[in-house]
Design a protein around this motif. Sequence first.
Motif, PDB file in Angstrom:
ATOM      1  N   ARG A  68       0.615  -8.672  14.479  1.00 24.88           N
ATOM      2  CA  ARG A  68      -0.498  -7.774  14.182  1.00 24.88           C
ATOM      3  C   ARG A  68      -0.054  -6.315  14.009  1.00 24.88           C
ATOM      4  NH1 ARG A  68      -3.393 -10.459  11.627  1.00 24.88           N
ATOM      5  NH2 ARG A  68      -5.182 -11.609  12.391  1.00 24.88           N
ATOM      6  N   GLU A  71       0.670  -6.998  10.015  1.00 23.50           N
ATOM      7  CA  GLU A  71      -0.062  -7.914   9.145  1.00 23.50           C
ATOM      8  C   GLU A  71      -1.514  -8.064   9.578  1.00 23.50           C
ATOM      9  OE1 GLU A  71       1.252  -9.078   6.456  1.00 23.50           O
ATOM     10  OE2 GLU A  71       3.316  -8.485   6.856  1.00 23.50           O
ATOM     11  N   GLY A  72      -2.406  -8.163   8.581  1.00 25.66           N
ATOM     12  CA  GLY A  72      -3.824  -8.310   8.867  1.00 25.66           C
ATOM     13  C   GLY A  72      -4.429  -9.606   8.384  1.00 25.66           C
ATOM     14  N   GLY A  94      -6.055  -9.840  18.458  1.00 22.48           N
ATOM     15  CA  GLY A  94      -6.202  -9.791  17.009  1.00 22.48           C
ATOM     16  C   GLY A  94      -6.410 -11.116  16.325  1.00 22.48           C
ATOM     17  N   SER A 119     -11.351 -13.620   3.212  1.00 25.06           N
ATOM     18  CA  SER A 119     -10.297 -12.614   3.073  1.00 25.06           C
ATOM     19  C   SER A 119     -10.125 -12.175   1.636  1.00 25.06           C
ATOM     20  CB  SER A 119      -8.966 -13.160   3.616  1.00 25.06           C
ATOM     21  OG  SER A 119      -8.469 -14.203   2.802  1.00 25.06           O
ATOM     22  N   GLU A 150      -4.655  -0.303  10.177  1.00 24.41           N
ATOM     23  CA  GLU A 150      -4.538  -1.726   9.877  1.00 24.41           C
ATOM     24  C   GLU A 150      -5.614  -2.504  10.624  1.00 24.41           C
ATOM     25  OE1 GLU A 150      -2.645  -3.185   7.744  1.00 24.41           O
ATOM     26  OE2 GLU A 150      -1.321  -1.525   7.198  1.00 24.41           O
ATOM     27  N   LEU A 151      -6.470  -3.196   9.879  1.00 27.27           N
ATOM     28  CA  LEU A 151      -7.524  -3.999  10.482  1.00 27.27           C
ATOM     29  C   LEU A 151      -7.259  -5.475  10.253  1.00 27.27           C
ATOM     30  CD1 LEU A 151     -10.759  -2.079   9.362  1.00 27.27           C
ATOM     31  CD2 LEU A 151      -9.299  -1.656  11.354  1.00 27.27           C
ATOM     32  N   THR A 152      -7.648  -6.292  11.222  1.00 26.94           N
ATOM     33  CA  THR A 152      -7.618  -7.728  11.002  1.00 26.94           C
ATOM     34  C   THR A 152      -8.739  -8.096  10.029  1.00 26.94           C
ATOM     35  OG1 THR A 152      -9.175  -8.283  12.772  1.00 26.94           O
ATOM     36  CG2 THR A 152      -6.844  -8.052  13.378  1.00 26.94           C
ATOM     37  N   ARG A 153      -8.736  -9.331   9.557  1.00 26.07           N
ATOM     38  CA  ARG A 153      -9.778  -9.769   8.629  1.00 26.07           C
ATOM     39  C   ARG A 153     -11.160  -9.620   9.262  1.00 26.07           C
ATOM     40  NH1 ARG A 153     -14.032 -12.911   8.461  1.00 26.07           N
ATOM     41  NH2 ARG A 153     -12.940 -14.314   9.870  1.00 26.07           N
TER      42      ARG A 153
END
Length: 227
Positions: A68, A71-72, A94, A119, A150-153
């Motif tokens: 995390r 990568e998101g 995350g 996504s 940076e955000l997760t989905r």
Amino acid sequence: MKNILIVEDNPGVRDMVREYLTEHGYQVRVASNGAEGLLEARHHRPDLVLLDVMMPGMDGLEFLRRFRATEGVPVIFLTAKDTELDKVLGLELGADDYVTKPFSMAELLARVRAHLRRSQETPAGTVLRAGELELDATSRLFHVRGQRAELTRSEFELMTAFLRAPGRVFSRSELLEQLQEEALGSERTIDVHVRNLRTKIEEQPGQPRIIETVFGVGYRLNPGPER
């Protein structure tokens, strides 16, 4: 063809899931622990990760912490644990979703499809802005005070909902619907994702001024001053 990475130490589960997803048109790569998973992810950039929690060496939680950082893409936990504490910990790190072993392959496929579809979705309106926030739906980039975050989905989907309607109070159930209609979830999931968002966008996460809690109802985005 979408690339899915399976990080799972049980060869029976790993091979079964790989064969099933391959039959349904996905390119699948596998790793038996977190360290191998990070190498695979670095070289082949997965579109989604299926991640076991309990593994020898680097476990799923440590993999997720490191993954995390850069990568998101969606991450779905494959876990034999079924307590709320375990699920909340994964979400706090995350993860976007979880399935509890033993699981139905049809259910797993539905969740994979749902997360991959979401996504890729481009919400109406290319760029959404409010106060110090800017979200580009086409490039899926998010900035706060001019700095990229940076955000997760799941975090991106929630931020999109907030930015579409600054000042509107969303209930937790409404926000849960923004994430995944196929997957099972609880309103506690929203609290975890909001807490994660606050650490990324608030100058003082313990005293939030951007995402406000409306006690007994849910959350709202403080529109802030016009830019």
